[in-house]
Structures are given as structure tokens and as C-alpha cells.
Design a protein around this motif. Structure first.
Motif, PDB file in Angstrom:
ATOM      1  N   THR A 124      16.438 -33.894  -6.342  1.00 35.46           N
ATOM      2  CA  THR A 124      17.251 -34.392  -5.225  1.00 35.46           C
ATOM      3  C   THR A 124      18.704 -34.426  -5.683  1.00 35.46           C
ATOM      4  N   PHE A 154       9.118 -33.426  -1.293  1.00 35.41           N
ATOM      5  CA  PHE A 154       8.991 -34.643  -0.481  1.00 35.41           C
ATOM      6  C   PHE A 154       7.815 -35.509  -0.907  1.00 35.41           C
ATOM      7  N   LYS A 209      16.770 -33.228   2.139  1.00 35.05           N
ATOM      8  CA  LYS A 209      16.105 -34.237   1.316  1.00 35.05           C
ATOM      9  C   LYS A 209      16.850 -35.572   1.366  1.00 35.05           C
ATOM     10  N   ASN A 213      15.262 -39.127   3.090  1.00 33.63           N
ATOM     11  CA  ASN A 213      15.140 -40.415   2.407  1.00 33.63           C
ATOM     12  C   ASN A 213      16.051 -41.473   3.037  1.00 33.63           C
ATOM     13  N   LEU A 216      14.234 -42.705   6.128  1.00 37.11           N
ATOM     14  CA  LEU A 216      13.109 -43.597   5.792  1.00 37.11           C
ATOM     15  C   LEU A 216      13.624 -44.982   5.385  1.00 37.11           C
ATOM     16  N   LEU A 255       7.413 -48.793   9.204  1.00 36.27           N
ATOM     17  CA  LEU A 255       7.947 -49.942   9.944  1.00 36.27           C
ATOM     18  C   LEU A 255       7.301 -51.218   9.448  1.00 36.27           C
ATOM     19  N   ARG A 256       6.822 -51.198   8.203  1.00 37.37           N
ATOM     20  CA  ARG A 256       6.200 -52.424   7.673  1.00 37.37           C
ATOM     21  C   ARG A 256       7.299 -53.314   7.111  1.00 37.37           C
ATOM     22  N   GLY A 260      10.834 -55.176   1.237  1.00 34.50           N
ATOM     23  CA  GLY A 260      11.751 -54.038   1.248  1.00 34.50           C
ATOM     24  C   GLY A 260      11.366 -52.887   0.344  1.00 34.50           C
ATOM     25  N   PHE A 261      12.271 -51.899   0.312  1.00 32.20           N
ATOM     26  CA  PHE A 261      11.968 -50.681  -0.437  1.00 32.20           C
ATOM     27  C   PHE A 261      12.561 -50.727  -1.842  1.00 32.20           C
ATOM     28  N   LEU A 266      14.410 -43.912  -2.981  1.00 31.66           N
ATOM     29  CA  LEU A 266      15.138 -44.392  -1.806  1.00 31.66           C
ATOM     30  C   LEU A 266      16.432 -45.135  -2.162  1.00 31.66           C
ATOM     31  N   ASP A 269      18.977 -42.717  -3.747  1.00 29.78           N
ATOM     32  CA  ASP A 269      19.345 -41.604  -2.877  1.00 29.78           C
ATOM     33  C   ASP A 269      20.299 -42.035  -1.759  1.00 29.78           C
ATOM     34  N   LYS A 327       5.437 -50.171  -5.503  1.00 34.43           N
ATOM     35  CA  LYS A 327       4.444 -50.033  -4.433  1.00 34.43           C
ATOM     36  C   LYS A 327       3.074 -49.872  -5.090  1.00 34.43           C
ATOM     37  N   ARG A 414       4.395 -59.026   1.911  1.00 34.38           N
ATOM     38  CA  ARG A 414       4.105 -57.698   2.483  1.00 34.38           C
ATOM     39  C   ARG A 414       3.313 -57.773   3.782  1.00 34.38           C
TER      40      ARG A 414
HETATM   41  C1  UGA Z   1       9.997 -41.528  -1.276  1.00 35.79           C
HETATM   42  C2  UGA Z   1       9.769 -40.667  -0.033  1.00 35.79           C
HETATM   43  O1  UGA Z   1       8.828 -41.316   0.831  1.00 35.79           O
HETATM   44  C3  UGA Z   1       9.229 -39.279  -0.419  1.00 35.79           C
HETATM   45  O2  UGA Z   1       9.099 -38.461   0.730  1.00 35.79           O
HETATM   46  C4  UGA Z   1      10.231 -38.639  -1.391  1.00 35.79           C
HETATM   47  O3  UGA Z   1       9.774 -37.364  -1.824  1.00 35.79           O
HETATM   48  C5  UGA Z   1      10.391 -39.533  -2.604  1.00 35.79           C
HETATM   49  O4  UGA Z   1      10.876 -40.841  -2.178  1.00 35.79           O
HETATM   50  C6  UGA Z   1      11.389 -38.887  -3.513  1.00 35.79           C
HETATM   51  O5  UGA Z   1      12.570 -38.819  -3.147  1.00 35.79           O
HETATM   52  O6  UGA Z   1      11.002 -38.354  -4.551  1.00 35.79           O
HETATM   53  P1  UGA Z   1       8.374 -42.938  -2.891  1.00 35.79           P
HETATM   54  O7  UGA Z   1       9.613 -43.381  -3.597  1.00 35.79           O
HETATM   55  O8  UGA Z   1       7.192 -42.481  -3.683  1.00 35.79           O
HETATM   56  O9  UGA Z   1       8.719 -41.738  -1.886  1.00 35.79           O
HETATM   57  O10 UGA Z   1       7.881 -44.191  -2.030  1.00 35.79           O
HETATM   58  P2  UGA Z   1       7.697 -44.532  -0.481  1.00 35.79           P
HETATM   59  O11 UGA Z   1       6.296 -44.399  -0.094  1.00 35.79           O
HETATM   60  O12 UGA Z   1       8.715 -43.826   0.320  1.00 35.79           O
HETATM   61  O13 UGA Z   1       8.044 -46.091  -0.510  1.00 35.79           O
HETATM   62  C7  UGA Z   1       9.352 -46.530  -0.886  1.00 35.79           C
HETATM   63  C8  UGA Z   1       9.450 -48.026  -0.805  1.00 35.79           C
HETATM   64  O14 UGA Z   1       9.484 -48.447   0.558  1.00 35.79           O
HETATM   65  C9  UGA Z   1       8.308 -48.817  -1.451  1.00 35.79           C
HETATM   66  O15 UGA Z   1       8.877 -49.877  -2.202  1.00 35.79           O
HETATM   67  C10 UGA Z   1       7.512 -49.342  -0.277  1.00 35.79           C
HETATM   68  O16 UGA Z   1       6.869 -50.542  -0.568  1.00 35.79           O
HETATM   69  C11 UGA Z   1       8.607 -49.543   0.755  1.00 35.79           C
HETATM   70  N1  UGA Z   1       8.128 -49.495   2.159  1.00 35.79           N
HETATM   71  C12 UGA Z   1       7.560 -48.377   2.657  1.00 35.79           C
HETATM   72  C13 UGA Z   1       8.312 -50.600   2.977  1.00 35.79           C
HETATM   73  O17 UGA Z   1       8.850 -51.643   2.550  1.00 35.79           O
HETATM   74  N2  UGA Z   1       7.899 -50.535   4.280  1.00 35.79           N
HETATM   75  C14 UGA Z   1       7.332 -49.432   4.804  1.00 35.79           C
HETATM   76  O18 UGA Z   1       6.977 -49.461   6.000  1.00 35.79           O
HETATM   77  C15 UGA Z   1       7.133 -48.338   3.968  1.00 35.79           C
END
Ligand code: UGA
Length: 438
Positions: A124, A154, A209, A213, A216, A255-256, A260-261, A266, A269, A327, A414
């Protein structure tokens, strides 16, 4: 037809890609300067937790299609395609991505590159990086226009191999028909299976890309912003997400609401996109991403507020954080909300115990101030407050009658617990984005 390829950089992305390419029939050489990593890979261990990957790695080693080397040698010259999968972490002291590993990879490859072979970046990157790397490659090889393409990945941690083998789409940024033809050949099994194949220029492929991200992250912070409003108005953000998600234009995924993420992608990026847009003079276009980042980090503070509202001063209080990974089904603790909460609670004076089914090894060295407990039942002993911060299956399915904390108080970070069940077991339950009557 089977092709000869190299995959450069065997982290999350590279290891998964190398295994996936071998699985579809190509002859793959993985290149990784870290000898320890190679020692582990040749024994069939990826070195990180990813469901199904070690088994497939072992199968591909046994097939003879996958080998590993510490550096390029003459055998790299036989390869038709070189995939570059090195990391692009956040730079120290700035929001921008550090692309120096890409530059080193190009420099190391140049002496072994055939003029008709193709170099494909998968990392990325800030938009514009590929064009710069092409110039670097031309200089290092003496070729007038070396073949360089971009093919963003992805895959998600936890489902990496599946995502690599059956992606939603393949995007390739190319500058000439030969590059496109080679990529059509290497991805033929996926294209034949009907996976959408999009051909663009280099800049678009890079930006796809970053944009995906950013979108998302925006979706998650959007619902978390609604959670902030729900918390002060008595609304329920989880029901809200469900209700708006039925609108197909919005969709119910990502949308959970909760803490947070995090992770290695993410957070860095969105920061890299802000930095690149500013460099290009259009910082305002994505200035809202600053807010996305802030909303995300505020969710961690919210947990500390709930803890102090319940316990008063956290000093001398024992807080159990369930989860360290960013996660479930991952042992990655980079920018993990769970770990962030553990550290904030500790800074506020609490004695913090962290449990995680598999990710504690990554915490032990970095954070000796945190108490780590591998045994879930033991982790609850003497605890005044529990925070569920990563939605591992063992936590979702935990029978609250089997644990014996000092105080029965849990925050569902969560929104995954069966609240009635925990309440029946005597727990006071609080959650993010909704008010629970106890
Ligand atoms: C993310 C993208 O989803 C992939 O498509 C991308 O390829 C990857 O980054 C990357 O750039 O390499 P990833 O980091 O594995 O993938 O994790 P995600 O499944 O996207 O989750 C990211 C974070 O968001 C986690 O902490 C998760 O708990 C949180 N999350 C996700 C939420 O808080 N709510 C949601 O509804 C979904």
C-alpha cells in the motif's frame, strides 16, 4: 500456464501471496533478508497466526513449487514476474508512509532483472510512488522503460489466504500491454473463476487501495460517531446500524460500533492519505479523515470514562482487558484498540491484567507494565472491572457463571455479549453506543 515468479518481502502480505501463487500452480521463490524468518518458513511456519496458512505453506513446500532465499541470485533472472510485498509503515515523526523498503527492494532486484520481466508492487503506497519507482528502476537497470505495474492487495488478517485466492476484485495498474498480458496469465485461475479484473493506470491502482481503506475506516467511525450521539440521547447505535444497514446503498458490513479500528493498515493508511493529499496541495479533500482518526481514538477514552464512573478512582483497582489483538483470529497487536485501552487504564492508575488466546507474546516485551494472563478463569480472579475489547469466540461464548471476579462488572466494548445472560449471572453490564438498564 505455470509461471516463474519471485515474491519479495515475506511479512503478512508476501507470505500469503507466495503461498497463494504456489497453490494456483506457479513456481515461486520467496525472498526475505531475515534469515530467522526463512528458517521458520522452510519448516512450514509463517511466524504469525493466520488460520489455515501454515497447513497450506507446508503443502506448497512439499509440492516443490515454493522455495525461499535470503537474497536474489541467478535463479531470480528466470522469473517472469517479481511481486514486491514489503511493508510501508508510518514514518517516525510524521503521518506519511515510509517507502524506503520499496526503494531497497528495487535496488536489490535490479541486477537480476530481465528486460522483458515485470516488477509488480503490491504494497500500500502513496499515490505517485509507482511512477517514482519506475524511474529508479530505469536508472538502476539502464532499461529505457522497465515494466512496472501496481496490483494492490485487499486481504484481511484472519481470512488472508481465502481473500488472496478469492478476492472481490483484482485491480492492476499498468503502463503497457505486455504488463497486462503477464498479469492476466499469472491471475488466469482467478479471472477464469469470474473474479472482476480491472485494468487501470498506475496512479488509479495505487489510489484504489488507499481509498478502499479510507472508506472502511470512515464507515466504522461514522457508526461510532452515531454511538456518541446515542450515548447521550438514550438511542441504541447497534439497532441503528441494523436499521440503516438494510438500505442496500448503505449495507450492513463494517457498521459494528465499539472500541474502533486498529491494526497495521487502517490507522496508518488514513494518515498516509492525509499526508499525501497535503503534499499534492489538496489536503482539504481528506481533512475529514483527521476526524475519523479522532472519533476512533475517542472510543478508547469512552471506556476509561465508563470505568471511572463505575469505580471512582482507578488507583488500586484491578481491571481485566479481554483481548490484546486488534481483531479476533489474529495475533497482531499493532495499533490495537484493546491494548490502547489497557495502557490508558494503566495510566489512570489501574492494575491491568490482559488476556488474549494467542497474542500475548507480542505484548510481553513491549509492555512489561501490563500483567499478562493466559488462563481465562484465572485472569478474572481479584478483578474489579472487565473490559471486553476484542471479540474472540472464547469471550462471546464464555459462561459468566464460571468466572469469579471480585466485582461483577463488565463493559462490552464490541457489543457481542448476551447481556441478559451476564445479568442473570449477577453482572452489571455496560456497553458502547447504548444504555443498558441493570
Ligand atoms: C484491512 C482491510 O479490511 C483489508 O481490505 C486490507 O487489505 C487490509 O486492511 C490492508 O490494508 O492490508 P485488516 O487490517 O486485516 O484489513 O482488518 P479489518 O477486518 O479491516 O478490521 C480493521 C479494524 O476495524 C479491526 O480493529 C476491527 O475490529 C475494526 N472493525 C471492523 C470495527 O471496529 N467495526 C467493524 O464493523 C469492522
Amino acid at each position: 500456464m505455470a509461471m516463474k515468479i519471485t515474491v519479495i518481502g515475506l511479512g503478512y502480505l508476501g507470505t500469503t501471496h507466495a503461498v497463494a501463487m504456489a497453490k494456483v500452480g506457479h513456481q515461486v521463490i520467496g525472498i526475505e533478508p531475515n534469515q530467522q524468518k526463512i528458517d521458520s518458513l522452510v519448516q512450514g511456519r509463517a511466524g504469525f497466526f493466520e488460520p489455515g496458512l501454515d497447513q497450506e505453506l507446508a503443502a506448497q513446500l512439499a509440492s516443490g513449487r515454493l522455495t525461499f532465499k535470503q537474497a536474489h541470485d541467478e535463479s531470480s533472472r528466470d522469473a517472469d514476474i517479481h511481486f514486491i510485498c514489503v511493508g510501508t509503515p508510518q514514518s517516525a515523526g510524521s503521518m506519511a508512509a515510509d517507502t524506503s523498503y520499496l526503494e531497497s527492494a528495487i535496488q536489490a532486484l535490479a541486477p537480476f532483472l530481465r528486460e522483458d520481466a515485470l516488477v509488480v508492487g503490491k504494497s500500500t503506497v502513496p499515490v505517485g510512488t509507482a511512477a517514482k519507482l519506475a524511474q529508479q528502476l530505469a536508472k538502476a537497470t539502464g532499461f529505457t522503460s522497465p515494466n512496472l505495474a501496481w496490483n494492490p492487495e485487499f486481504l484481511r488478517e484472519g481470512t488472508a489466504l481465502e481473500d488472496s485466492l478469492h478476492p472481490d476484485r483484482l485491480v492492476i495498474g499498468v503502463t503497457n500491454p505486455r504488463s497486462e498480458a503477464l498479469l492476466r496469465e499469472v491471475f488466469a485461475p482467478m479471472i477464469d473463476a469470474g473474479i472482476p479484473f480491472l485494468v487501470t493506470d498506475l496512479a488509479t491502482a495505487e489510489l484504489v487501495k488507499a481509498a478502499a481503506n479510507a472508506f472502511l475506516a470512515t464507515k466504522i467511525s461514522f457508526i461510532n460517531a452515531m454511538a456518541e450521539i446515542a450515548e447521550v440521547s438514550g438511542a441504541d447505535a447497534t439497532e441503528l446500524a441494523q436499521a440503516i444497514g438494510y438500505d442496500e446503498r448503505i449495507g450492513n458490513k463494517f457498521l459494528r460500533n465499539g472500541v474502533g479500528f486498529g491494526g497495521g493498515c487502517l490507522p496508518k493508511d488514513i494518515r498516509a492519505l492525509i499526508a499525501r493529499a497535503e503534499e499534492l496541495g489538496v489536503g482539504e479533500s481528506v481533512s475529514y479523515l483527521h476526524e475519523i482518526d479522532k472519533i476512533n481514538l475517542r472510543r478508547r477514552d469512552r471506556v476509561i470514562t465508563l470505568l471511572t464512573e463505575e469505580l471512582g478512582s482507578l488507583s488500586g483497582k484491578r481491571v481485566l482487558v479481554l483481548g490484546a489483538a486488534f481483531k479476533p483470529d489474529s495475533d497482531d497487536v499493532r495499533d490495537s484498540p484493546a491494548l490502547g485501552i489497557a495502557l490508558l487504564a494503566r495510566a489512570a492508575g489501574a492494575e491491568v491484567v490482559v488476556h488474549d488466546p494467542i497474542a500475548l507474546h507480542g505484548v510481553a516485551v513491549k509492555h512489561p507494565e501490563l500483567e499478562l494472563e493466559q488462563d481465562l478463569a484465572k485472569a478474572f480472579i481479584g478483578i474489579h472491572a472487565v473490559v471486553l475489547a476484542t471479540e474472540w469466540k472464547e469471550y462471546r461464548e464464555l459462561d459468566p457463571n464460571t468466572v469469579t471476579p471480585k466485582e461483577k462488572f463488565i463493559i462490552d466494548g464490541r457489543n457481542v455479549l448476551d447481556v441478559a445472560r451476564w445479568q442473570q449471572a449477577g453482572f452489571k453490564v455496560l456497553a458502547l453506543g447504548r444504555t443498558i438498564t441493570n
